[in-house]
Design an enzyme around this catalytic site. Structure first.
Site, PDB file in Angstrom:
ATOM      1  N   ASP A  67       1.037  -1.085   0.008  1.00  0.00           N
ATOM      2  CA  ASP A  67      -0.083   0.089  -0.017  1.00  0.00           C
ATOM      3  C   ASP A  67       1.057   1.084   0.174  1.00  0.00           C
ATOM      4  OD1 ASP A  67       1.046  -0.207   2.446  1.00  0.00           O
ATOM      5  OD2 ASP A  67      -0.886  -0.279   3.525  1.00  0.00           O
ATOM      6  N   ASN A 136      -7.327   0.138  14.045  1.00  0.00           N
ATOM      7  CA  ASN A 136      -8.743   0.083  13.590  1.00  0.00           C
ATOM      8  C   ASN A 136      -9.059  -1.384  13.019  1.00  0.00           C
ATOM      9  OD1 ASN A 136      -7.519   0.153  11.229  1.00  0.00           O
ATOM     10  ND2 ASN A 136      -9.006   2.042  10.656  1.00  0.00           N
ATOM     11  N   HIS A 138      -7.533  -2.443  10.249  1.00  0.00           N
ATOM     12  CA  HIS A 138      -7.220  -2.635   8.834  1.00  0.00           C
ATOM     13  C   HIS A 138      -6.003  -3.399   8.397  1.00  0.00           C
ATOM     14  CE1 HIS A 138      -4.317   1.186   8.865  1.00  0.00           C
ATOM     15  NE2 HIS A 138      -3.818   0.058   9.167  1.00  0.00           N
ATOM     16  N   GLU A 143      -9.848  -0.431   5.042  1.00  0.00           N
ATOM     17  CA  GLU A 143     -10.423   0.224   6.420  1.00  0.00           C
ATOM     18  C   GLU A 143     -11.779  -0.384   6.774  1.00  0.00           C
ATOM     19  OE1 GLU A 143      -8.404   1.919   7.828  1.00  0.00           O
ATOM     20  OE2 GLU A 143      -7.928   3.943   7.178  1.00  0.00           O
TER      21      GLU A 143
HETATM   22  C1  GLP Z   1      -0.082   1.000   8.323  1.00  0.00           C
HETATM   23  C2  GLP Z   1      -0.141   0.516   7.022  1.00  0.00           C
HETATM   24  C3  GLP Z   1      -0.441  -0.902   7.154  1.00  0.00           C
HETATM   25  C4  GLP Z   1       0.600  -1.467   8.375  1.00  0.00           C
HETATM   26  C5  GLP Z   1      -0.278  -1.036   9.621  1.00  0.00           C
HETATM   27  C6  GLP Z   1       0.456  -1.333  10.901  1.00  0.00           C
HETATM   28  O1  GLP Z   1      -1.118   2.065   8.356  1.00  0.00           O
HETATM   29  N1  GLP Z   1      -1.124   0.944   6.125  1.00  0.00           N
HETATM   30  O2  GLP Z   1      -0.007  -1.614   6.039  1.00  0.00           O
HETATM   31  O3  GLP Z   1       0.676  -2.907   8.367  1.00  0.00           O
HETATM   32  O4  GLP Z   1      -0.740   0.190   9.618  1.00  0.00           O
HETATM   33  O5  GLP Z   1       1.628  -0.733  10.804  1.00  0.00           O
HETATM   34  P1  GLP Z   1       2.861  -0.959  12.026  1.00  0.00           P
HETATM   35  O6  GLP Z   1       3.516  -2.152  11.782  1.00  0.00           O
HETATM   36  O7  GLP Z   1       3.591   0.184  11.932  1.00  0.00           O
HETATM   37  O8  GLP Z   1       2.070  -1.140  13.368  1.00  0.00           O
END
Ligand code: GLP
Length: 244
Positions: A67, A136, A138, A143
């Site tokens: 993403d 949340n 996702h 989302e």
């Molecule tokens: C982000 C990204 C995700 C990621 C998630 C968790 O917003 N869009 O692809 O896996 O949130 O991130 P983190 O590993 O920094 O907690």
């Protein structure tokens, strides 16, 4: 779906990196999709070490970035592009033609989605998708409320994502939209791994594993994956009813 619990982030990350190495050895032309973020950073570092040590052949594999934040340029240290550039592309010296990332600066984001979907279809799908989980629920930027039928798409970011996402940036950013692979890609991937570590993820991991599958909590889709693994450390597993 299986839940695998590890002592700490190090052993968890090592196990995920070993999975990728195993895949690359058994299928050198594998298609690997990775999330960016804090969770997989150590996995990337261990993967780079293992690939160098074992001289794993990377000439035929394909990497895909899960993403990207729309309108955040690749040189911004909080972009997913920056993460992949510094954690995988440069250290491994992978030619850019093998590493596919959404161009979130494009004037035609729909075209970016089409390009990504076409690539994945031409490669006959993703062999392994390694994702994290947002606060949340996702996955990528899928989302709450997203359709499970989506392939790549552009989406308005949830308030939680806009707020939590600030942690990746040196200065406050306006985060409005994301471009992301869809949950249909995840469901169709031959193997899916959702990683999480730390007690702050314990609540969302409990919901992922124990709640009914619903697009109100996108990560619950992991339960529907025939070859899905929730790989977490003890802290992220701390609220589960069953801690194996
Ligand atoms: C982000 C990204 C995700 C990621 C998630 C968790 O917003 N869009 O692809 O896996 O949130 O991130 P983190 O590993 O920094 O907690």
């Amino acid at each position: 779906m299986q839940v695998r619990i590890f002592n700490d982030h190090q052993t968890l990350s090592d196990a995920v990196a070993s999975e990728i190495i195993f895949l690359l050895k058994s299928k050198p032309g594998a298609v690997i999709c990775f999330a960016s973020g804090e969770t997989p950073r150590l996995t990337c570092r261990l993967l780079v070490e293992k690939i160098k040590q074992e001289k794993t052949n990377l000439s035929r594999c394909t990497f895909i970035g899960l993403d990207e934040w729309v309108s955040i340029p690749p040189e911004n240290e909080g972009s997913c592009h920056f993460f992949f550039q510094h954690e995988l592309i440069e250290p491994l010296g992978i030619p850019l033609k093998q590493f596919h990332l959404f161009n979130a600066m494009s004037a035609n984001l729909q075209e970016e989605c089409k390009k990504m979907d076409k690539l994945i279809a031409e490669k006959e799908g993703i062999d392994i998708i390694v994702v994290g989980i947002g606060m949340n629920g996702h996955i990528g930027f899928n989302e709450p409320g997203v359709s499970f039928e989506n392939y790549s798409h552009i989406i308005d970011l949830d308030e939680t994502t806009r707020t939590v996402g600030q942690k990746y940036f040196k200065t406050p950013q306006v985060l409005q939209k994301g471009i992301t692979l869809g949950l249909k890609h995840l469901l169709e991937a031959k193997k899916a791994i959702l990683m999480a570590n730390g007690s702050r993820k314990a609540g969302v991991i409990k919901r992922t594993v124990e709640e009914n599958v619903s697009n109100n909590f996108p990560a619950s889709i992991m339960q529907a994956h025939v070859n899905g693994y929730v790989m977490i450390d003890k802290d992220a597993a701390s609220l589960l009813d069953q801690k194996k």
